[in-house]
Design an enzyme around this catalytic site. Structure first.
Site, PDB file in Angstrom:
ATOM      1  CE  LYS A  46      -0.223  -0.569   4.984  1.00  0.00           C
ATOM      2  NZ  LYS A  46      -1.005  -1.041   6.130  1.00  0.00           N
ATOM      3  CE1 TYR A 274      13.608  31.269   4.985  1.00  0.00           C
ATOM      4  CE2 TYR A 274      13.711  28.896   4.648  1.00  0.00           C
ATOM      5  CZ  TYR A 274      13.478  30.178   4.155  1.00  0.00           C
ATOM      6  OH  TYR A 274      13.116  30.349   2.850  1.00  0.00           O
TER       7      TYR A 274
HETATM    8  C1  LIG Z   1      -0.087  -1.887   6.757  1.00  0.00           C
HETATM    9  C2  LIG Z   1      -0.669  -3.185   7.186  1.00  0.00           C
HETATM   10  C3  LIG Z   1       0.155  -4.316   7.308  1.00  0.00           C
HETATM   11  C4  LIG Z   1       1.670  -4.238   7.254  1.00  0.00           C
HETATM   12  O1  LIG Z   1       2.125  -3.705   8.471  1.00  0.00           O
HETATM   13  P1  LIG Z   1       3.679  -3.522   8.813  1.00  0.00           P
HETATM   14  O2  LIG Z   1       3.676  -3.046  10.211  1.00  0.00           O
HETATM   15  O3  LIG Z   1       4.201  -2.521   7.860  1.00  0.00           O
HETATM   16  O4  LIG Z   1       4.314  -4.855   8.640  1.00  0.00           O
HETATM   17  C5  LIG Z   1      -0.456  -5.528   7.567  1.00  0.00           C
HETATM   18  N1  LIG Z   1      -1.802  -5.613   7.719  1.00  0.00           N
HETATM   19  C6  LIG Z   1      -2.617  -4.546   7.643  1.00  0.00           C
HETATM   20  C7  LIG Z   1      -4.081  -4.699   7.844  1.00  0.00           C
HETATM   21  C8  LIG Z   1      -2.070  -3.293   7.397  1.00  0.00           C
HETATM   22  O5  LIG Z   1      -2.871  -2.215   7.350  1.00  0.00           O
END
Ligand SMILES: *Cc1c(COP(=O)(O)O)cnc(C)c1O
Length: 389
Positions: A46, A274
């Protein structure tokens, strides 16, 4: 997206780059798979593969043997399917690769899900209804995944709604390929994960023949009890910290570099950046590098003068074989580093500076900025060129 900023014909070697080590990505996936040999090992891709480029991440991991990918939205799932379809030149159904969409289900998304062979994760009674209605309208059948709520209070069916879904499965009107839940603190030494695991077992028992999935990266490091049939690691694949058990077992994957644009010496008594937020108490050699918060290098990583985090030290960078501190406020497109302690002439314009990577852990920069590696990676801006090695 990135073409808006960097048309293919416009190249500058000075713009910042994130270099992605394909071998390390694949090695991390294999290391996670070896932790849970009885389970399939999937991959969370994702947010554009945690900022690194979902298409390339998915192609690499598919080549390593990954068959299960997790996206947030149908649009992300479709992009991953296209990337893998062009890699395999097979039809969606023939590739044997499943792409789950964690939260992307509404009525308009159903045709996309079906066209691209995506598996929605149903987390509410409304999801279940929308999916069944969508299948009925399309006159087709397809399996979904079901998420149950085990203690995080984020997304998932509670017991009553899970029981209703189980009845639909029993009477053949809902087809499931996975029942899953998500751990809230798998990376911490608390008892919450164990409570969630027990709650998950109770709810998953409503779906006796359906494969199960509970573990994210940190969950996969918690031992065989957490592996079930499929794990869903994300951050560990990309080299981020996934709980104490992961330390030293993952290879860094992403290296963020920027180019030195100018080196100057400022006198003691002057200030840098800055707000004159970094008063100089010695003659200071300053290298100005071409990266800033617009690229996703956070202003909160500043070494001085960002009030919300004055109590934390600023981040370090790595140049000419040495760690050097970030100086003053990170600005939109530029950052200053203090190279006084390097030999004169060791740093010159055109040199490459590592902001994170093998020498500066991404988790350390995140901690300096009061955040987590997930946010640094997914926040890398479109100006940062993704370079695969
Ligand atoms: C993002 C996500 C993962 C992966 O999690 P990590 O902590 O990056 O390993 C797994 N399951 C769900 C439902 C997620 O939203």
């Amino acid at each position: 997206m990135s073409s808006l900023f960097v048309p293919a014909r416009v190249r500058s070697d000075r713009q910042s780059v994130v270099t992605i080590d394909r071998g390390a990505l694949e090695a991390n996936w294999r290391a996670l798979a070896a932790l849970q040999p009885q389970a399939r090992t999937g991959a969370a891709v994702k947010a554009d593969g945690y900022g690194l480029g979902a298409a390339e991440v998915a192609r690499s991991l598919a080549a390593a043997g990954c068959r299960d990918f997790f996206t947030a939205w149908a649009s992300e799932g479709a992009a991953v399917r296209e990337a893998l379809a062009s890699a395999h030149e097979g039809s969606h159904a023939r590739s044997g690769i499943r792409i789950f969409v964690l939260q992307g289900l509404d009525a308009p998304a159903v045709p996309t899900l079906l066209e691209f062979g995506l598996t929605p994760v149903l987390s509410t009674p409304e999801d279940v209804a929308v999916w069944r209605e969508g299948l009925r309208e399309a006159g087709t059948r397809a399996p979904a995944a079901l998420q149950v709520e085990s203690g995080m209070n984020r997304l998932g069916l509670d017991r009553r709604d899970a029981e209703a879904a189980a009845e639909l499965v029993t009477d053949g009107s809902l087809e499931l390929s996975l029942v899953m839940s998500h751990l809230a603190s798998a990376d911490e030494l608390t008892s919450q994960s164990e409570a969630q695991r027990r709650r998950f077992l109770e709810l998953a028992a409503l779906f006796p023949d359906v494969p199960r999935s509970l573990a994210n990266s940190a969950g996969a490091f918690r031992g065989a009890d957490y592996g079930f049939d499929l794990t869903r690691p994300g951050i560990a694949l990309y080299g981020g910290h996934a709980g104490p058990a992961s330390d030293g077992r993952l290879r860094p994957v992403a290296t963020l570099t920027a180019t030195v644009l100018q080196v100057r010496t400022a006198n003691a008594g002057e200030a840098a950046g800055y707000g004159a937020a970094a008063p100089l108490d010695r003659d200071t050699r300053i290298a100005t590098i071409g990266i800033g918060y617009a690229d996703g290098y956070p202003r909160a990583a500043s070494g001085a003068g960002v009030p919300m985090r004055e109590s934390r030290p600023g981040a370090m960078a790595f140049v000419a074989g040495r760690h050097v501190p970030v100086l003053g406020r990170v600005s939109m497109d530029l950052t200053l580093i203090d190279v006084t302690d390097l030999p004169p002439g060791a740093v010159t314009p055109g040199d490459s500076v590592e902001l994170f990577g093998a020498n500066v852990p991404v988790d350390a920069v995140a901690a300096n900025a009061g955040t987590i590696a997930y946010e640094l990676l997914t926040g890398l801006g479109p100006r940062v060129r993704r370079q695969w090695n």
